[in-house]
Design an enzyme around this catalytic site. Structure first.
Site, PDB file in Angstrom:
ATOM      1  N   GLU A  23       0.815  -1.211   0.000  1.00 45.53           N
ATOM      2  CA  GLU A  23       0.000   0.000   0.000  1.00 45.53           C
ATOM      3  C   GLU A  23       0.855   1.272   0.000  1.00 45.53           C
ATOM      4  O   GLU A  23       0.379   2.347   0.369  1.00 45.53           O
ATOM      5  CB  GLU A  23      -0.929  -0.005   1.215  1.00 45.53           C
ATOM      6  N   SER A 155      -6.777  -2.462   1.738  1.00 44.40           N
ATOM      7  CA  SER A 155      -7.154  -1.819   0.475  1.00 44.40           C
ATOM      8  C   SER A 155      -7.641  -2.807  -0.574  1.00 44.40           C
ATOM      9  O   SER A 155      -7.528  -2.566  -1.780  1.00 44.40           O
ATOM     10  CB  SER A 155      -5.973  -1.005  -0.096  1.00 44.40           C
ATOM     11  N   TYR A 225      -9.704   4.209  -4.744  1.00 43.09           N
ATOM     12  CA  TYR A 225      -8.748   5.308  -4.764  1.00 43.09           C
ATOM     13  C   TYR A 225      -8.637   6.073  -6.078  1.00 43.09           C
ATOM     14  O   TYR A 225      -8.174   7.207  -6.084  1.00 43.09           O
ATOM     15  CB  TYR A 225      -7.355   4.779  -4.396  1.00 43.09           C
ATOM     16  N   ARG A 264     -10.999   2.750  11.812  1.00 40.11           N
ATOM     17  CA  ARG A 264     -12.183   2.640  10.957  1.00 40.11           C
ATOM     18  C   ARG A 264     -12.551   1.176  10.818  1.00 40.11           C
ATOM     19  O   ARG A 264     -11.688   0.335  10.563  1.00 40.11           O
ATOM     20  CB  ARG A 264     -11.913   3.238   9.576  1.00 40.11           C
ATOM     21  N   ASP A 266     -15.024  -1.752   8.956  1.00 35.56           N
ATOM     22  CA  ASP A 266     -15.865  -2.069   7.813  1.00 35.56           C
ATOM     23  C   ASP A 266     -16.892  -3.123   8.220  1.00 35.56           C
ATOM     24  O   ASP A 266     -16.561  -4.098   8.899  1.00 35.56           O
ATOM     25  CB  ASP A 266     -15.012  -2.580   6.659  1.00 35.56           C
ATOM     26  N   GLU A 280     -13.451  -6.017   9.224  1.00 33.58           N
ATOM     27  CA  GLU A 280     -12.076  -5.764   9.649  1.00 33.58           C
ATOM     28  C   GLU A 280     -11.963  -4.375  10.241  1.00 33.58           C
ATOM     29  O   GLU A 280     -12.857  -3.542  10.097  1.00 33.58           O
ATOM     30  CB  GLU A 280     -11.104  -5.918   8.486  1.00 33.58           C
ATOM     31  N   ASN A 282      -9.304  -1.062  10.583  1.00 27.62           N
ATOM     32  CA  ASN A 282      -8.119  -0.362  10.091  1.00 27.62           C
ATOM     33  C   ASN A 282      -7.609   0.573  11.179  1.00 27.62           C
ATOM     34  O   ASN A 282      -8.336   1.469  11.617  1.00 27.62           O
ATOM     35  CB  ASN A 282      -8.458   0.449   8.840  1.00 27.62           C
ATOM     36  N   GLY A 286      -6.771   5.454   5.727  1.00 22.32           N
ATOM     37  CA  GLY A 286      -6.350   6.328   4.641  1.00 22.32           C
ATOM     38  C   GLY A 286      -6.781   7.763   4.864  1.00 22.32           C
ATOM     39  O   GLY A 286      -7.800   8.039   5.497  1.00 22.32           O
TER      40      GLY A 286
END
Length: 325
Positions: A23, A155, A225, A264, A266, A280, A282, A286
């Site tokens: 990433e 990602s 992205y 964050r 999901d 998951e 994070n 990002g």
């Protein structure tokens, strides 16, 4: 949501970006955004790429704290966090243990399941040859479609949605190129949402939930992205009560792993039952122009610059002593 203005006596700040993970490109985009925002608010901030300089340079160059804008391995997995602990330099986001747990989707699931939190059923495979019978057994256990992905990447890198049993071999091989542990996961058909968290422990608060509507449900690396075809609904359009329930669930999941600073999560909402399922977490989200934490923060009345400043002000150490924060 109101934000307490942080003390601007933050010292010399390194924005860690780039790194050696898959990433790297996204990390550089995140880091440049954070760097610009912090400098705009008067912070003495400097770019620092661990792929180009050894981390002990942070101490030699007099950095007082670090904003971690690294993603994936060697940045979001506890390794950089451990080095910063040894150097005694406070850093943003989760500490060593929480980072190590959260980067590993299998270990995260085990922790959540142990406490009764909902996450899709899964099977763990290891890198190596798998005969057709073994792969067929995974399909039989999880059903189709199913998701195959590396256990320790983000990602959507290396992720495959398997819709036919004969796709399993190629999907596992794709994931195995990135990780020795391969997660095969039950696919939840329904609404894809994400919820960001700011703060630590009982002081942590959930930002508005974002409903992600991607073309044909394909929220992959490219659509995350590099395109503008994905729709982000915030304030979200969920039925009454669902947003609050998801916020409460993700706060439990975040606190359970011992995260701090920000993160964050999901989530998939089953279309038939409306039950939310944790995917998951994070721990170094990002911060690009397409990223979801600043999008949620904006919906809560928090500017990108204020978000960066608050995250930086919350930098700390797992093993703080004396005057360390």
């Amino acid at each position: 949501m109101t934000m307490q203005q942080p003390d601007l006596q933050l010292g010399k700040v390194a924005v860690l970006m780039g790194g050696r993970s898959a990433e790297r490109e996204i990390s550089l985009m995140s880091g440049r955004g954070v760097l610009t925002a912090l400098r705009a608010r008067g912070v003495d901030a400097h770019a620092f790429d661990p792929a180009e300089q050894p981390l002990d340079e942070l101490k030699r160059q007099g950095f007082a704290r670090c904003f971690i804008a690294l993603h994936g391995r060697y940045g979001e997995d506890g390794t950089v966090q451990g080095a910063l602990e040894l150097l005694g330099i406070p850093y943003t986001g989760a500490g060593v243990l929480a980072s190590s747990l959260a980067i590993d989707k299998i270990m995260t699931k085990r922790a959540w399941l142990a406490e009764g939190l909902p996450t899709p059923r899964h099977v763990l495979l290891h890198r190596g040859p798998h005969d057709a019978a073994r792969l067929q057994a995974v399909v039989a256990e999880l059903g189709l479609p199913l998701i195959v992905k590396p256990s320790r990447e983000g990602s959507s890198i290396g992720l495959t949605k398997v819709t036919r049993a004969e796709q399993m071999d190629a999907a596992v091989a794709t994931a195995a190129r990135l990780d020795a542990d391969i997660l095969c996961e039950q696919f939840i058909a329904g609404d894809e949402v994400t919820c960001s968290i700011l703060g630590t422990g009982e002081g942590a608060r959930a930002l508005p939930v974002i409903h992600i509507v991607a073309p044909e449900g394909n929220y992959d690396y490219q659509n995350k992205y590099f395109t503008d075809v994905t729709e982000y609904r915030v304030p979200c359009d969920l039925p009454p009560g669902e947003e609050a329930a998801i916020q409460a669930l993700v706060l439990k999941a975040y606190r359970l792993l011992g995260c701090r600073g920000w993160g964050r999560l999901d989530v998939m909402i089953d279309a038939a039952t409306r039950r939310p399922w944790l995917l998951e977490l994070n721990t170094s989200p990002g911060m690009t122009g397409h990223s979801l934490v600043p999008m949620a923060a904006k919906a809560a009345g928090i500017s990108y610059e204020d978000l960066c400043l608050q995250v930086l002000a919350d930098a700390g150490l797992d093993y703080a002593t004396g005057g360390d924060q």
